[in-house]
Scaffold this motif. Sequence first.
Motif, mmCIF file in Angstrom:
data_model
loop_
_atom_site.group_PDB
_atom_site.id
_atom_site.type_symbol
_atom_site.label_atom_id
_atom_site.label_comp_id
_atom_site.label_asym_id
_atom_site.label_seq_id
_atom_site.Cartn_x
_atom_site.Cartn_y
_atom_site.Cartn_z
ATOM 1 N N LEU A 22 0.796 -1.230 0.000
ATOM 2 C CA LEU A 22 0.000 0.000 0.000
ATOM 3 C C LEU A 22 0.833 1.287 0.000
ATOM 4 C CD1 LEU A 22 -2.982 -1.053 2.285
ATOM 5 C CD2 LEU A 22 -2.952 -0.788 -0.200
ATOM 6 N N PRO A 23 1.985 1.355 0.695
ATOM 7 C CA PRO A 23 2.787 2.584 0.597
ATOM 8 C C PRO A 23 3.315 2.838 -0.819
ATOM 9 C CG PRO A 23 3.408 1.346 2.539
ATOM 10 C CD PRO A 23 2.513 0.456 1.726
ATOM 11 N N MET A 24 3.487 1.774 -1.607
ATOM 12 C CA MET A 24 3.884 1.968 -2.999
ATOM 13 C C MET A 24 2.792 2.715 -3.756
ATOM 14 S SD MET A 24 5.486 -1.773 -3.925
ATOM 15 C CE MET A 24 6.602 -2.625 -2.814
ATOM 16 N N MET A 25 1.534 2.366 -3.468
ATOM 17 C CA MET A 25 0.405 3.070 -4.068
ATOM 18 C C MET A 25 0.432 4.549 -3.679
ATOM 19 S SD MET A 25 -3.661 2.625 -3.224
ATOM 20 C CE MET A 25 -3.390 3.339 -1.597
ATOM 21 N N ASP A 26 0.677 4.830 -2.399
ATOM 22 C CA ASP A 26 0.732 6.214 -1.935
ATOM 23 C C ASP A 26 1.862 6.986 -2.611
ATOM 24 O OD1 ASP A 26 -1.373 5.672 -0.190
ATOM 25 O OD2 ASP A 26 -0.017 5.083 1.430
ATOM 26 N N ALA A 27 3.005 6.329 -2.780
ATOM 27 C CA ALA A 27 4.150 6.989 -3.414
ATOM 28 C C ALA A 27 3.848 7.329 -4.879
ATOM 29 C CB ALA A 27 5.385 6.100 -3.328
ATOM 30 N N VAL A 28 3.181 6.413 -5.577
ATOM 31 C CA VAL A 28 2.794 6.683 -6.965
ATOM 32 C C VAL A 28 1.812 7.848 -7.009
ATOM 33 C CG1 VAL A 28 1.646 5.767 -9.005
ATOM 34 C CG2 VAL A 28 3.222 4.322 -7.726
ATOM 35 N N GLY A 29 0.877 7.883 -6.045
ATOM 36 C CA GLY A 29 -0.076 8.979 -5.989
ATOM 37 C C GLY A 29 0.598 10.317 -5.762
ATOM 38 N N LYS A 30 1.584 10.345 -4.884
ATOM 39 C CA LYS A 30 2.331 11.581 -4.634
ATOM 40 C C LYS A 30 3.094 12.010 -5.885
ATOM 41 C CE LYS A 30 5.797 13.659 -1.571
ATOM 42 N NZ LYS A 30 4.965 14.814 -1.170
ATOM 43 N N TRP A 31 3.708 11.053 -6.554
ATOM 44 C CA TRP A 31 4.475 11.352 -7.769
ATOM 45 C C TRP A 31 3.561 11.970 -8.841
ATOM 46 C CZ3 TRP A 31 9.677 10.949 -8.831
ATOM 47 C CH2 TRP A 31 10.050 11.127 -10.183
ATOM 48 N N LEU A 32 2.377 11.374 -9.016
ATOM 49 C CA LEU A 32 1.435 11.882 -10.023
ATOM 50 C C LEU A 32 0.961 13.297 -9.682
ATOM 51 C CD1 LEU A 32 -0.660 8.645 -10.580
ATOM 52 C CD2 LEU A 32 0.642 9.845 -12.342
ATOM 53 N N ALA A 33 0.758 13.569 -8.383
ATOM 54 C CA ALA A 33 0.279 14.890 -7.977
ATOM 55 C C ALA A 33 1.364 15.947 -8.077
ATOM 56 C CB ALA A 33 -0.265 14.828 -6.549
ATOM 57 N N VAL A 34 2.615 15.573 -7.741
ATOM 58 C CA VAL A 34 3.701 16.551 -7.695
ATOM 59 C C VAL A 34 4.421 16.656 -9.040
ATOM 60 C CG1 VAL A 34 5.895 17.153 -6.603
ATOM 61 C CG2 VAL A 34 4.020 16.242 -5.218
ATOM 62 N N ALA A 35 4.886 15.520 -9.562
ATOM 63 C CA ALA A 35 5.689 15.531 -10.786
ATOM 64 C C ALA A 35 4.833 15.729 -12.039
ATOM 65 C CB ALA A 35 6.496 14.243 -10.898
ATOM 66 N N ASP A 36 3.650 15.110 -12.067
ATOM 67 C CA ASP A 36 2.800 15.200 -13.261
ATOM 68 C C ASP A 36 1.646 16.191 -13.099
ATOM 69 O OD1 ASP A 36 4.155 13.229 -14.887
ATOM 70 O OD2 ASP A 36 3.403 11.748 -13.459
ATOM 71 N N ASN A 37 1.552 16.797 -11.913
ATOM 72 C CA ASN A 37 0.569 17.859 -11.657
ATOM 73 C C ASN A 37 -0.868 17.410 -11.901
ATOM 74 O OD1 ASN A 37 0.061 20.496 -10.751
ATOM 75 N ND2 ASN A 37 -0.154 21.258 -12.848
ATOM 76 N N LEU A 38 -1.160 16.184 -11.536
ATOM 77 C CA LEU A 38 -2.536 15.702 -11.644
ATOM 78 C C LEU A 38 -3.291 16.000 -10.353
ATOM 79 C CD1 LEU A 38 -2.292 12.202 -13.386
ATOM 80 C CD2 LEU A 38 -2.883 14.411 -14.393
ATOM 81 N N PRO A 39 -4.544 16.441 -10.435
ATOM 82 C CA PRO A 39 -5.328 16.701 -9.223
ATOM 83 C C PRO A 39 -5.507 15.423 -8.401
ATOM 84 C CG PRO A 39 -6.375 17.676 -11.147
ATOM 85 C CD PRO A 39 -5.288 16.796 -11.659
ATOM 86 N N PRO A 40 -5.437 15.509 -7.077
ATOM 87 C CA PRO A 40 -5.647 14.331 -6.230
ATOM 88 C C PRO A 40 -6.972 13.617 -6.505
ATOM 89 C CG PRO A 40 -4.725 16.110 -4.928
ATOM 90 C CD PRO A 40 -5.027 16.685 -6.277
ATOM 91 N N ALA A 41 -8.011 14.370 -6.865
ATOM 92 C CA ALA A 41 -9.301 13.743 -7.171
ATOM 93 C C ALA A 41 -9.202 12.845 -8.397
ATOM 94 C CB ALA A 41 -10.377 14.805 -7.377
ATOM 95 N N THR A 42 -8.432 13.268 -9.396
ATOM 96 C CA THR A 42 -8.233 12.449 -10.594
ATOM 97 C C THR A 42 -7.495 11.167 -10.257
ATOM 98 O OG1 THR A 42 -8.188 14.392 -12.028
ATOM 99 C CG2 THR A 42 -7.176 12.391 -12.882
ATOM 100 N N VAL A 43 -6.463 11.288 -9.426
ATOM 101 C CA VAL A 43 -5.689 10.114 -9.008
ATOM 102 C C VAL A 43 -6.584 9.146 -8.236
ATOM 103 C CG1 VAL A 43 -3.729 9.319 -7.627
ATOM 104 C CG2 VAL A 43 -3.550 11.453 -8.940
ATOM 105 N N SER A 44 -7.411 9.670 -7.341
ATOM 106 C CA SER A 44 -8.309 8.832 -6.546
ATOM 107 C C SER A 44 -9.339 8.134 -7.435
ATOM 108 C CB SER A 44 -9.035 9.682 -5.492
ATOM 109 O OG SER A 44 -8.117 10.240 -4.577
ATOM 110 N N PHE A 45 -9.907 8.869 -8.378
ATOM 111 C CA PHE A 45 -10.899 8.269 -9.278
ATOM 112 C C PHE A 45 -10.289 7.136 -10.097
ATOM 113 C CE2 PHE A 45 -12.873 8.200 -13.549
ATOM 114 C CZ PHE A 45 -14.130 7.750 -13.180
ATOM 115 N N ALA A 46 -9.087 7.361 -10.631
ATOM 116 C CA ALA A 46 -8.408 6.327 -11.411
ATOM 117 C C ALA A 46 -8.138 5.094 -10.559
ATOM 118 C CB ALA A 46 -7.100 6.869 -11.984
#
Length: 307
Positions: A22-46
Amino acid sequence: MPEKMQPHVKGMVVMMGAMLILPMMDAVGKWLAVADNLPPATVSFARFLIQTLLTLTILWAAGGLKVLKSRNLGGNLIRGVLMGVASLCFFTAIKYMPLADAMAIFFVEPLMLTLLSALILKEKVGWRRLTAVSVGFIGTLIVIQPSWELFGWISLLPLGTAVLFAVYLIMNRKYAVDDSAMVMQLYAGVGGAATTALVMVAGEYLDIADMRLGLPVTSSPWALLFAIGALATVGHLLVVQAFRLAPASVLAPFQYFEIVMAVLIGLLVFNDFPTPSKWLGILIIVGSGIYVFMRERGRTAEAEALV
């Protein structure tokens, strides 16, 4: 696993596996939000959409429509709503906070879970288990202590995640008696996807950047969005299976292993090197889980000797 391994011990081993994933999932989510500038809601929906599609595919291949039936459809959808809101809170938090900081606040959850298991599920929780959970919680505070001055209201989001996740896990224990782990995850995915989709609609209407739909412009973020859904599916299937095998109060201390993994990922991916005090906290966290594991195995051996 050895055939003679008792259900409680199996549950603890499965839970440790989930806490590594599960922390790997969180790390990918952080990367997408910070490095790829995706909204957290988009990451959660995906995350929930892919979970739903993966579990639906597996269940359909296993037996078609007949295996999609749930005896607790409403309850499992509510589990998904809880996880949808919890995911939105946590992914928003880690966009702005270090992963280990957010995880440290989140880890009031095992203590909540142990107490709720006694109040709601009527599980017997002795002073030794409560002590192990409390010691593990002290370890998380030693790892890192976020403050209101540093992060403001953002620091409350992991706390909200902790409350929601504790209730979600209690529901896992309650409904796992009637439904398979795959069916539970299917409808939790549906509930989570519906919840995050509604939040994105509201985010567009209210012009809240973190709660809007944002589509990746390159192929790499698309691959990571699939990865986050796959990791969530596997990790939470393991969590559900663990709660089918062991009481919530027994599993609670093993959730602390998640922060150990989070600190290591922070070191390897985000270059956040733990201080000596953090390593001390990690040792305390691991020690609390090992204590419960060894005690439960010892009690099982004693029970077998009396038979």
